[in-house]
Enzyme design. Structure first.
Site, mmCIF file in Angstrom:
data_model
loop_
_atom_site.group_PDB
_atom_site.id
_atom_site.type_symbol
_atom_site.label_atom_id
_atom_site.label_comp_id
_atom_site.label_asym_id
_atom_site.label_seq_id
_atom_site.Cartn_x
_atom_site.Cartn_y
_atom_site.Cartn_z
ATOM 1 N N HIS A 13 0.820 -1.217 0.000
ATOM 2 C CA HIS A 13 0.000 0.000 0.000
ATOM 3 C C HIS A 13 0.855 1.270 0.000
ATOM 4 O O HIS A 13 0.344 2.376 -0.209
ATOM 5 C CB HIS A 13 -0.927 -0.010 1.218
ATOM 6 C CG HIS A 13 -2.234 0.676 0.986
ATOM 7 N ND1 HIS A 13 -2.472 1.484 -0.096
ATOM 8 C CD2 HIS A 13 -3.389 0.669 1.709
ATOM 9 C CE1 HIS A 13 -3.705 1.964 -0.045
ATOM 10 N NE2 HIS A 13 -4.297 1.474 1.045
ATOM 11 N N ASP A 54 -2.178 2.282 -4.559
ATOM 12 C CA ASP A 54 -3.398 2.742 -3.898
ATOM 13 C C ASP A 54 -4.503 1.703 -4.043
ATOM 14 O O ASP A 54 -4.447 0.830 -4.919
ATOM 15 C CB ASP A 54 -3.860 4.071 -4.492
ATOM 16 C CG ASP A 54 -2.882 5.203 -4.205
ATOM 17 O OD1 ASP A 54 -2.225 5.146 -3.150
ATOM 18 O OD2 ASP A 54 -2.777 6.122 -5.035
#
Length: 512
Positions: A483, A487
């Site tokens: 992450h 995204d």
């Protein structure tokens, strides 16, 4: 020139570790004379000389792992060497001690310091990590005594002392990465090294101890046995060896360890009754293989380093299965390889990675490195653990080329013949847990990659299609991603594109 090769090791046993060489280069050997000993997880195998002559070369050193029929050594049938070791075995204790006298003062024959080199690490392995030192600076060492252990992703290599003397310096501490041919430390002159037998006086008195009759002083125990005994603090003199000349083998050490643990359990107070002792007697402690340790370390690094998150979706495999069924016979006839599902998933992932390049990138410090190519890692389960060989430039390959490469890498992985180059450089990975029956799981990233796709079992499930309940072959997909660079929108988009390509493979042809 006669060759000495690894014999058949038994059913399902494909490799062994060189435990000890009974002969050195230059020694005279007789036909069928035992020259070395191999260890496997099941048995200990003695290897005889295939011909009479002089041992001219030792190809596989102690501690190395070798496969069946691998070359161990060469015998020069026409050369003349120094007297065989077996002749010194029949001599008295004083004759046995004469050979190392040239290096008893430390260093080489002239008393000069001797470097401890990094040994050959095997094909395609150029570096290793120093795992642990068995000796400290200032310790006395004997020639061929194990000084330290090196770790690679494939094997563990024990490093013997090249001469007797004193360990004067250590150049590479534990945890240091070293290259083949490098220097680990230095053995200097100035003191007698190693075992107490080296300090035998020059007088004509008989040895006071019964050590010569035991045979253990002049016999090097199996390296694996030494490690087991050292872990439990058991002296080798307390163990009866079953190997050649009373040599302590791995199974002897394990038996001594079990006996020691049983004795400790029976003598120690048990606050909660006999249950704990009974359970201990039924337990077995086995050291992790180097490959398993590497896998464990890398997976834990992934959890500690990446901000790992997993998103899920499901795909209707009807269209892909129908195409595969329709063309599999023609495909195999033309290309000589079966049409499987992995080529569809590989092409679908390559297609999705073009649209969402973050999933194919990696973080390097404060930079993001985007890859304008796809080196696809394909996780393969083997008897020794999970490995991830890489299909290079998979985005440029056809279905047939992908299937051929997967079949080739899979076979080499199961045979233990993958090189380090085969498992390096991947930019994205596919893991198929469905072959083992997994219905849903969260794969762990393969650092430094930022994405891994988990495939699962295809299962018939009721689905609502155009307002009607129908039975469809469904598969859950899982994308684990970093992450920090990917995204949520990008991760979901990637997974949706893979789903669309598999549910309508024509999209791959149209680049949609």
């Amino acid at each position: 020139m006669a060759e000495i090769r690894v014999p058949t090791l038994g059913e399902s046993v494909t490799e062994a570790t060189i435990a000890t060489w009974f002969k050195k280069v230059g020694d005279t050997v007789a036909i069928d004379e035992m020259v070395c000993e191999l260890e496997t997880d099941k048995v200990t195998v003695e290897v005889p000389a295939t011909s009479a002559g002089v041992l001219s070369e030792i190809v596989a050193k102690e501690g190395e792992t070798v496969g069946v029929d691998a070359l161990l050594a060469n015998i020069d049938e026409n050369a003349e060497g120094k007297s065989a070791t077996s002749s010194s075995d029949a001599a008295g204790p004083q004759e046995v001690k004469e050979e190392p006298e040239a290096s008893d003062d430390g260093g080489d024959a002239d008393g000069n310091p001797v470097d401890i080199p990094v040994p050959s690490l095997g094909e395609s392995v150029s570096e290793a990590t120093v795992g642990s030192w068995m000796k400290n600076v200032g310790d006395e060492v004997s020639q061929d005594e194990i000084l330290c252990e090196l770790e690679t992703d494939k094997v563990s290599v024990e490093v013997p002392a090249p001469a007797s003397g004193v360990l004067s310096s250590i150049s590479a501490e534990a945890g240091t990465t070293v290259e083949a041919g490098g220097v680990l430390g230095v053995i200097a002159s100035g003191a007698k090294g190693g075992k107490p037998t080296a300090s035998a006086p020059a007088s004509d008195e008989k040895p006071a101890s019964p050590e010569p009759s035991s045979g253990k002083k002049d016999v090097e125990n199996a390296p694996s046995a030494n490690r087991i005994l050292a872990e439990k603090g058991i002296s080798a003199d307390e163990v009866t060896g079953s190997g050649r000349d009373g040599r302590v083998m791995k199974e002897d050490a394990l038996a001594a360890k079990k006996s020691s643990e049983s004795s400790a359990s029976s003598s120690a107070p048990i606050p909660r009754g006999p249950v704990a002792a009974e359970d201990a007697n039924r337990e077995e402690r086995v050291k992790m293989t180097r490959l398993r340790q590497t896998i464990a370390r890398r997976l834990k690094e992934a959890q500690n380093t990446a901000a790992m998150l997993t998103t899920y979706n499901e795909v209707d495999m009807t269209a892909t299965m129908e195409i595969r069924k329709e063309y599999k016979d023609l495909f195999e006839k033309k290309h000589g390889v079966k049409l499987g599902f992995m080529s569809f998933f590989t092409k679908a992932c390559c297609h999705a990675l073009k649209e969402v390049p973050d999933v194919n990138a990696e973080i390097d410090g404060t930079d993001v490195v985007y890859k304008n190519f796809v080196h696809m890692g394909v996780a393969v389960g083997t008897p020794t653990g999970l490995v991830v060989p890489v299909i290079r430039d998979a985005d440029q390959m056809s279905f047939a080329a992908i299937e051929k490469k997967i079949a080739e890498l899979g076979t080499r992985a199961r045979d233990g013949k993958l090189s380090m180059a085969d498992m390096q450089g991947g930019t994205f990975t596919i893991s198929n847990g469905g072959v083992y029956g997994s219905l849903m799981s969260s794969p762990i990233l393969n650092p430094p990659q930022s994405g891994i796709l988990g495939m699962h079992k295809i299962q018939q499930r009721p689905m609502v299609v155009n307002g009607e309940i129908v039975i469809r072959p469904m598969m859950y997909l899982a994308l684990s991603y970093d992450h920090r660079i990917v995204d949520g929108k990008g991760a979901v988009t990637f997974l949706v594109r893979v789903k669309e390509a598999l549910e309508d493979p024509r999209r791959l042809l149209m680049d949609l």
